[in-house]
Write a protein that holds these residues in place. Structure first.
Motif, short mmCIF file in Angstrom:
data_model
loop_
_atom_site.label_atom_id
_atom_site.label_comp_id
_atom_site.label_asym_id
_atom_site.label_seq_id
_atom_site.Cartn_x
_atom_site.Cartn_y
_atom_site.Cartn_z
N SER A 78 17.88 15.70 -18.40
CA SER A 78 19.06 15.67 -19.09
C SER A 78 20.08 14.78 -18.58
CB SER A 78 19.44 17.00 -18.95
OG SER A 78 19.85 17.33 -17.43
N ASP A 79 21.20 14.43 -18.98
CA ASP A 79 22.26 13.64 -18.45
C ASP A 79 22.57 14.06 -16.99
OD1 ASP A 79 22.10 12.16 -20.90
OD2 ASP A 79 23.91 12.96 -21.54
N MET A 86 19.76 9.67 -9.99
CA MET A 86 20.38 8.25 -9.61
C MET A 86 21.14 8.39 -8.53
SD MET A 86 19.23 5.75 -11.47
CE MET A 86 17.60 6.53 -11.29
N ASN A 87 22.11 9.20 -8.25
CA ASN A 87 22.96 9.31 -7.01
C ASN A 87 22.06 9.60 -5.72
OD1 ASN A 87 25.15 9.47 -8.58
ND2 ASN A 87 25.56 11.65 -8.62
N PHE A 90 20.36 6.28 -5.18
CA PHE A 90 21.06 5.08 -4.48
C PHE A 90 21.71 5.41 -3.09
CE2 PHE A 90 21.76 3.67 -8.66
CZ PHE A 90 21.17 2.23 -8.51
N ALA A 91 21.86 6.86 -2.75
CA ALA A 91 22.28 7.33 -1.46
C ALA A 91 20.89 6.98 -0.72
CB ALA A 91 22.36 8.84 -1.68
N ARG A 92 19.81 7.21 -0.82
CA ARG A 92 18.54 6.97 0.04
C ARG A 92 18.56 5.55 0.09
NH1 ARG A 92 15.82 10.50 -3.11
NH2 ARG A 92 14.85 8.68 -4.31
N GLU A 93 18.79 4.59 -0.81
CA GLU A 93 18.65 2.98 -1.00
C GLU A 93 19.80 2.54 0.21
OE1 GLU A 93 16.36 0.90 -2.11
OE2 GLU A 93 15.37 2.85 -2.14
N LEU A 94 20.88 3.09 0.03
CA LEU A 94 21.92 2.67 1.01
C LEU A 94 22.16 3.16 2.11
CD1 LEU A 94 24.82 2.70 -1.89
CD2 LEU A 94 23.59 0.74 -0.99
#
Length: 98
Positions: A78-79, A86-87, A90-94
């Protein structure tokens, strides 16, 4: 040993000449090594390609369409779920979360 004549553009010839000088090897020797490395890589890619092709067991377009439909149906978010995923990504990536 057979011989091969090739034409090199100025940049390639310059790189080859400089490397040959630094390594104290002939341009022919470096070119031979480069060709052999390239051919071995291509041969390995061909082996991998054949293995990959053999690993697929698709016999008809209907079967392909069925597998695509199954794949698409198995992972739909779902959206809100997408936003959350995605949150987290990106939190893991950053490095914001561990």
């Amino acid at each position: 040993m057979s011989s091969l004549t090739i034409r090199l553009d100025a940049e390639t010839d310059s790189l080859l000449s400089n490397l040959a000088k630094r390594l104290q090897e002939s341009k022919s020797s470096l070119a031979r090594q480069g060709i052999m490395t390239y051919l071995q890589q291509q041969q390995q890619k061909e082996i991998q390609k054949q293995a990959l092709e053999q690993s697929f067991s698709v016999f008809s377009i209907d079967e392909v369409q069925k597998r695509v439909a199954e794949s698409e149906a198995s992972y739909q978010l779902s959206d809100e779920e997408y936003e959350q995923a995605m949150n987290e990504f990106f939190a893991r990536e950053l490095g914001l979360v561990r």
